[in-house]
Design an enzyme around this catalytic site. Structure first.
Site, short mmCIF file in Angstrom:
data_model
loop_
_atom_site.label_atom_id
_atom_site.label_comp_id
_atom_site.label_asym_id
_atom_site.label_seq_id
_atom_site.Cartn_x
_atom_site.Cartn_y
_atom_site.Cartn_z
N GLU A 161 0.79 -1.24 0.00
CA GLU A 161 0.00 0.00 0.00
C GLU A 161 0.82 1.28 0.00
OE1 GLU A 161 -2.97 -0.37 3.10
OE2 GLU A 161 -3.52 -2.38 2.44
N ASN A 203 2.06 -5.15 -3.20
CA ASN A 203 0.65 -5.44 -2.92
C ASN A 203 -0.12 -4.14 -2.63
OD1 ASN A 203 -1.42 -7.47 -2.31
ND2 ASN A 203 -1.22 -6.84 -0.16
N HIS A 239 -10.56 -5.83 -2.41
CA HIS A 239 -11.64 -5.60 -1.44
C HIS A 239 -12.76 -4.90 -2.22
CE1 HIS A 239 -9.13 -6.92 1.82
NE2 HIS A 239 -8.20 -6.04 1.52
N GLU A 266 -6.30 -10.53 -1.30
CA GLU A 266 -7.12 -10.29 -0.10
C GLU A 266 -8.59 -10.21 -0.47
OE1 GLU A 266 -5.69 -6.94 2.18
OE2 GLU A 266 -3.59 -7.45 1.83
N ASP A 268 -12.36 -10.06 -0.90
CA ASP A 268 -13.64 -10.15 -0.20
C ASP A 268 -14.60 -9.21 -0.92
OD1 ASP A 268 -12.67 -7.68 0.82
OD2 ASP A 268 -12.34 -8.47 2.83
O1 G2I Z 1 -7.47 -3.56 6.34
C1 G2I Z 1 -7.72 -4.72 5.61
C2 G2I Z 1 -6.46 -5.25 4.99
C3 G2I Z 1 -5.96 -4.27 3.94
N1 G2I Z 1 -4.74 -4.73 3.32
C4 G2I Z 1 -3.66 -5.11 4.20
C5 G2I Z 1 -4.14 -6.08 5.27
O2 G2I Z 1 -3.11 -6.36 6.16
C6 G2I Z 1 -5.35 -5.54 6.00
O3 G2I Z 1 -5.72 -6.51 6.97
C7 G2I Z 1 -6.25 -6.01 8.17
C8 G2I Z 1 -6.59 -7.16 9.08
O4 G2I Z 1 -7.57 -7.95 8.44
C9 G2I Z 1 -7.14 -6.64 10.40
O5 G2I Z 1 -7.29 -7.72 11.31
O6 G2I Z 1 -5.33 -5.17 8.78
C10 G2I Z 1 -5.87 -4.54 9.94
C11 G2I Z 1 -4.89 -3.54 10.48
O7 G2I Z 1 -4.85 -2.42 9.72
C12 G2I Z 1 -6.19 -5.61 10.98
O8 G2I Z 1 -6.85 -5.02 12.07
C13 G2I Z 1 -6.17 -5.07 13.26
C14 G2I Z 1 -6.83 -4.12 14.23
O9 G2I Z 1 -6.76 -2.80 13.67
C15 G2I Z 1 -6.13 -4.13 15.52
O10 G2I Z 1 -6.80 -3.31 16.42
C16 G2I Z 1 -6.03 -5.55 16.04
O11 G2I Z 1 -5.24 -5.59 17.21
O12 G2I Z 1 -6.16 -6.36 13.81
C17 G2I Z 1 -5.40 -6.45 14.98
C18 G2I Z 1 -5.28 -7.91 15.40
O13 G2I Z 1 -6.56 -8.46 15.57
#
Ligand code: G2I
Length: 446
Positions: A161, A203, A239, A266, A268
């Site tokens: 990103e 990515n 997404h 990714e 969805d």
């Molecule tokens: O934002 C969606 C995805 C966009 N592209 C990059 C990916 O890495 C990203 O994945 C998401 C995860 O699916 C989330 O699970 O990235 C987020 C972070 O920006 C993840 O969220 C985080 C929460 O913000 C935190 O508060 C939490 O501690 O997940 C963490 C672990 O559960």
């Protein structure tokens, strides 16, 4: 790929048509039945089907059953990110990432690494840094993490990103970017040095159509390829809401034509048209030879980061959704991809001359032509390729200057690809509507 691995319904049609054309009787052995899991269906065409996995869910039996049955590639949803792996400078913790990796590997799955550098989920200490000190910490992070996982990762999202949304086509501002525009290539070189076996990907999201952001990334990849910066793949997060853009496949294809693998990383999709849209994305990947596979960003709707949007393939209780069936059918329909034909014509092939050949990738209503310009026994300083486009209209072109959109369309070199050593080649491409058949390219040295 093979007749035996195609869906049942296609085979008799193909056999009948060929038999009629040949005026002969063909005996076709019974096709294998369609695969019943996403991973096995994707594997029929040499592709993978993966999911994001959260370490914290690996003791949920429903989750693990679906994971083990359906998927043959895994991405750690958060566990290999910078904040997780280096919470304090120089202090590395791999427990979560190792857990996801070991569960995958011990069940015969491969692993995508995600992500070495990203402006989000930087640990606090890195967020507070700038300049050369940060650059040093970034590169050390890449080296340490890629070394820890050396030989175990199919592909790394080396940089995630880094491009801005909107119309600029440029980089996103971040402390990583402020260390200098070359941070991305420096990260790719460091990752290659640490783990030469892993494919190295860039990515990003909002790159699902031909738009200023995807074109900015396209230009970076083309530049990296021309300068030998080690990049092997581009990840399209995908997404999506309700639909796949109409030029989804064409966009993947233009990256593929740069000589990189493309991966849907990714996926969805929310909305009432979800099942159709999942089918369209899957068919687009299947139609692009360089599309190595698809990863969905979670297993059940309740596992999704898009809370309440139900964008995944399984319900919260683990039942298969209509979208699941669309994906499975599209994977089973076969991965032979679009028709690709290569024709070579030459003009003035003697000393100082060149030849042009075109590889045409056609689908319903559109095409991408990749043209290879090969120098004769003397080096070229510049070239001009003339084509006859009687069955279509050019909508975009790359790595060349173009005059015309249909009929006689002429392409000349741009500044970085006019010099071609004797016997060597360079490529440019264009995309259009219509079939693109009968291009008949001729090449002249200029
Ligand atoms: O934002 C969606 C995805 C966009 N592209 C990059 C990916 O890495 C990203 O994945 C998401 C995860 O699916 C989330 O699970 O990235 C987020 C972070 O920006 C993840 O969220 C985080 C929460 O913000 C935190 O508060 C939490 O501690 O997940 C963490 C672990 O559960």
């Amino acid at each position: 790929m093979k007749l035996t691995s195609r869906s049942v319904s296609l085979v008799p049609i193909v056999a009948t048509a060929s038999a009629a054309a040949l005026g002969a009787v063909l005996v076709v052995s019974a096709p294998a039945s369609a695969a019943t899991t996403l991973g096995a269906a994707a594997a029929q065409s040499g592709r993978y089907f993966g999911t994001a996995v959260a370490a914290g869910k690996l003791n949920d039996q429903t989750y693990v059953n679906i994971l083990n049955t359906e998927f043959n590639m895994v991405t750690a949803e958060n566990e290999m990110k910078w904040d997780a792996t280096e919470p304090n400078r120089g202090q590395f913790t791999y427990s979560g990432g190792d857990r996801v990796l070991n569960q995958a590997v011990s069940n015969g799955k491969r692993v995508r690494g995600h992500a070495l550098l990203w402006h989000q989920q930087e640990p606090g200490w890195a967020q507070r840094m700038e300049g050369s000190d940060l650059r040093q910490a970034m590169m050390n992070h890449v080296t340490q993490v890629a070394t820890h996982y050396k030989g175990k990762i199919y592909a790394w999202d080396v940089v995630n990103e880094a491009f801005a949304d909107g119309g600029s086509g440029g980089r996103r501002d971040s402390n990583l970017q402020r260390t200098g525009n070359d941070w991305i290539e420096a990260a790719f070189r460091a990752a290659r040095a640490a783990d030469p076996a892993a494919k190295l990907c860039y990515n990003d999201y909002n790159t699902d159509s031909i738009n200023p952001k995807s074109t900015g990334i396209y230009n970076m990849v083309r530049d990296f390829k021309s300068r030998g910066v080690p990049i092997d793949c581009v990840g399209f997060q995908a997404h999506l809401t309700n639909t796949a853009p109409s030029d989804y496949q064409a966009n993947l294809q233009r990256f593929a034509n740069l000589g990189v693998e493309v991966q849907i990383t990714e996926l969805d999709i929310s909305g009432s048209n979800q099942a159709n849209a999942y089918g369209a994305v899957t068919r687009a990947c299947m139609a692009v030879r360089a599309c190595a596979g698809i990863t969905v960003w979670g297993i059940r709707d309740t596992d999704s980061w898009r809370t309440g949007q139900n964008p995944l393939l399984f319900t919260g209780s683990g039942a298969k959704k209509a979208a699941y069936n669309s994906v499975l059918d599209a994977l089973n329909a076969g991965g032979t991809g679009p028709t690709t034909t290569t024709t070579t014509t030459s003009n003035d092939p003697g000393p100082g001359g060149c030849t042009a050949s075109v590889s045409l990738n056609q689908w319903d209503g559109g095409f991408v032509a990749t043209v290879k310009v090969t120098a004769g026994s003397r080096a070229l300083n510049g070239w001009r390729v003339t084509t006859t486009l009687s069955n279509g209209t050019v909508t975009s072109s790359w790595s060349s200057n173009r005059s015309g959109t249909s009929g006689t369309v002429t392409f000349t070199n741009v500044d970085y690809n006019g010099a071609v050593p004797a016997g060597q080649s360079t490529e440019f491409g264009f995309q259009g509507t219509g079939s693109g058949s009968g291009l008949n390219p001729t090449c002249a040295a200029t």
